[in-house]
Design a protein around this motif. Structure first.
Motif, PDB file in Angstrom:
ATOM      1  N   ILE A  27       6.088  -3.210  -2.308  1.00 11.23           N
ATOM      2  CA  ILE A  27       7.083  -2.139  -2.431  1.00 11.23           C
ATOM      3  C   ILE A  27       6.457  -0.997  -3.214  1.00 11.23           C
ATOM      4  N   ILE A  28       6.583   0.202  -2.668  1.00 11.31           N
ATOM      5  CA  ILE A  28       6.128   1.414  -3.333  1.00 11.31           C
ATOM      6  C   ILE A  28       7.360   2.278  -3.575  1.00 11.31           C
ATOM      7  N   VAL A  29       7.608   2.602  -4.822  1.00  8.91           N
ATOM      8  CA  VAL A  29       8.747   3.443  -5.185  1.00  8.91           C
ATOM      9  C   VAL A  29       8.269   4.884  -5.273  1.00  8.91           C
ATOM     10  N   CYS A  30       8.966   5.782  -4.575  1.00  6.99           N
ATOM     11  CA  CYS A  30       8.703   7.218  -4.655  1.00  6.99           C
ATOM     12  C   CYS A  30       9.925   7.867  -5.282  1.00  6.99           C
ATOM     13  N   SER A  31       9.716   8.608  -6.353  1.00  2.00           N
ATOM     14  CA  SER A  31      10.845   9.198  -7.048  1.00  2.00           C
ATOM     15  C   SER A  31      10.485  10.570  -7.597  1.00  2.00           C
ATOM     16  N   GLY A  32      11.483  11.390  -7.717  1.00  2.00           N
ATOM     17  CA  GLY A  32      11.328  12.689  -8.358  1.00  2.00           C
ATOM     18  C   GLY A  32      11.903  12.687  -9.765  1.00  2.00           C
ATOM     19  N   PHE A  33      12.437  11.550 -10.184  1.00  4.27           N
ATOM     20  CA  PHE A  33      13.101  11.443 -11.480  1.00  4.27           C
ATOM     21  C   PHE A  33      12.290  10.557 -12.408  1.00  4.27           C
ATOM     22  N   SER A  34      11.370  11.154 -13.162  1.00  2.00           N
ATOM     23  CA  SER A  34      10.484  10.376 -14.024  1.00  2.00           C
ATOM     24  C   SER A  34      11.237   9.680 -15.153  1.00  2.00           C
ATOM     25  N   GLY A  35      12.382  10.201 -15.547  1.00  2.00           N
ATOM     26  CA  GLY A  35      13.154   9.579 -16.619  1.00  2.00           C
ATOM     27  C   GLY A  35      13.704   8.210 -16.246  1.00  2.00           C
ATOM     28  N   ILE A  94      -0.703   3.079  -0.300  1.00  2.00           N
ATOM     29  CA  ILE A  94      -0.329   2.086   0.726  1.00  2.00           C
ATOM     30  C   ILE A  94      -1.489   1.129   0.953  1.00  2.00           C
ATOM     31  N   ARG A  95      -2.696   1.664   1.104  1.00  2.00           N
ATOM     32  CA  ARG A  95      -3.872   0.813   1.328  1.00  2.00           C
ATOM     33  C   ARG A  95      -4.070  -0.165   0.164  1.00  2.00           C
ATOM     34  N   GLN A  96      -3.943   0.326  -1.083  1.00  2.00           N
ATOM     35  CA  GLN A  96      -4.106  -0.524  -2.260  1.00  2.00           C
ATOM     36  C   GLN A  96      -3.028  -1.615  -2.303  1.00  2.00           C
ATOM     37  N   ALA A  97      -1.811  -1.243  -1.988  1.00  2.00           N
ATOM     38  CA  ALA A  97      -0.718  -2.225  -2.016  1.00  2.00           C
ATOM     39  C   ALA A  97      -0.924  -3.310  -0.966  1.00  2.00           C
ATOM     40  N   LEU A  98      -1.366  -2.913   0.225  1.00  2.00           N
ATOM     41  CA  LEU A  98      -1.620  -3.891   1.281  1.00  2.00           C
ATOM     42  C   LEU A  98      -2.829  -4.777   0.949  1.00  2.00           C
ATOM     43  N   ASP A  99      -3.863  -4.178   0.396  1.00  2.00           N
ATOM     44  CA  ASP A  99      -5.050  -4.954   0.033  1.00  2.00           C
ATOM     45  C   ASP A  99      -4.782  -5.921  -1.111  1.00  2.00           C
ATOM     46  N   ALA A 100      -3.942  -5.542  -2.038  1.00  2.00           N
ATOM     47  CA  ALA A 100      -3.637  -6.398  -3.195  1.00  2.00           C
ATOM     48  C   ALA A 100      -2.912  -7.650  -2.769  1.00  2.00           C
ATOM     49  N   ASP A 101      -2.136  -7.576  -1.697  1.00  7.19           N
ATOM     50  CA  ASP A 101      -1.367  -8.730  -1.248  1.00  7.19           C
ATOM     51  C   ASP A 101      -2.132  -9.589  -0.242  1.00  7.19           C
ATOM     52  N   SER A 102      -3.371  -9.219   0.051  1.00  8.05           N
ATOM     53  CA  SER A 102      -4.162  -9.992   1.022  1.00  8.05           C
ATOM     54  C   SER A 102      -4.757 -11.226   0.391  1.00  8.05           C
ATOM     55  N   ALA A 138       3.612  -0.207  -6.667  1.00  6.04           N
ATOM     56  CA  ALA A 138       3.168   1.096  -7.167  1.00  6.04           C
ATOM     57  C   ALA A 138       4.363   2.036  -7.271  1.00  6.04           C
ATOM     58  N   VAL A 139       4.182   3.056  -8.101  1.00 11.44           N
ATOM     59  CA  VAL A 139       5.187   4.109  -8.249  1.00 11.44           C
ATOM     60  C   VAL A 139       4.495   5.447  -8.009  1.00 11.44           C
ATOM     61  N   LEU A 140       5.050   6.242  -7.128  1.00  9.51           N
ATOM     62  CA  LEU A 140       4.552   7.589  -6.865  1.00  9.51           C
ATOM     63  C   LEU A 140       5.628   8.590  -7.252  1.00  9.51           C
ATOM     64  N   MET A 141       5.206   9.625  -7.940  1.00 12.09           N
ATOM     65  CA  MET A 141       6.140  10.671  -8.323  1.00 12.09           C
ATOM     66  C   MET A 141       6.071  11.808  -7.306  1.00 12.09           C
ATOM     67  N   LYS A 142       7.235  12.287  -6.904  1.00  5.92           N
ATOM     68  CA  LYS A 142       7.312  13.402  -5.959  1.00  5.92           C
ATOM     69  C   LYS A 142       6.991  14.697  -6.682  1.00  5.92           C
ATOM     70  N   PRO A 143       6.417  15.653  -6.014  1.00  5.28           N
ATOM     71  CA  PRO A 143       5.991  15.625  -4.620  1.00  5.28           C
ATOM     72  C   PRO A 143       4.737  14.765  -4.467  1.00  5.28           C
ATOM     73  N   VAL A 144       4.648  14.070  -3.342  1.00  2.37           N
ATOM     74  CA  VAL A 144       3.547  13.153  -3.070  1.00  2.37           C
ATOM     75  C   VAL A 144       2.591  13.789  -2.063  1.00  2.37           C
ATOM     76  N   LEU A 145       1.320  13.782  -2.398  1.00  2.35           N
ATOM     77  CA  LEU A 145       0.308  14.250  -1.459  1.00  2.35           C
ATOM     78  C   LEU A 145       0.034  13.138  -0.455  1.00  2.35           C
ATOM     79  N   TYR A 146      -0.205  13.516   0.794  1.00  6.94           N
ATOM     80  CA  TYR A 146      -0.449  12.514   1.840  1.00  6.94           C
ATOM     81  C   TYR A 146      -1.631  11.610   1.487  1.00  6.94           C
TER      82      TYR A 146
END
Length: 69
Positions: A24-32, A61-69, A46-54
């Motif tokens: 699960i990757i959480v993307c949020s614009g609310f750091s609080g 995504i690659r890191q999250a998938l590789d970590a679960d392999s 992982a947690v990504l803060m918006k705005p997210v660069l592609y």
């Protein structure tokens, strides 16, 4: 983290209850709202803060998938 009828942490817990192996990757614009320890305890990969660069999204995504392999 903010969605209609449910927050991201609640959704992550419910997903993990059904499929503990799914990353699960959480993307949020609310750091609080984001607490890295709490997210890790839930099982969020992982947690990504918006705005997210592609490029950051793709790498995360690659890191999250590789970590679960």
């Amino acid at each position: 983290m903010t969605m209609p009828k449910m927050t991201g942490d609640v959704m992550a817990r419910q997903i993990k209850a059904i499929r503990p192996d799914i990353p699960i990757i959480v993307c949020s614009g609310f750091s609080g709202w984001i607490n890295a320890r709490a997210m890790e305890a839930i099982g969020v990969s992982a947690v990504l803060m918006k705005p997210v660069l592609y490029a950051d999204l793709a790498r995360t995504i690659r890191q999250a998938l590789d970590a679960d392999s």
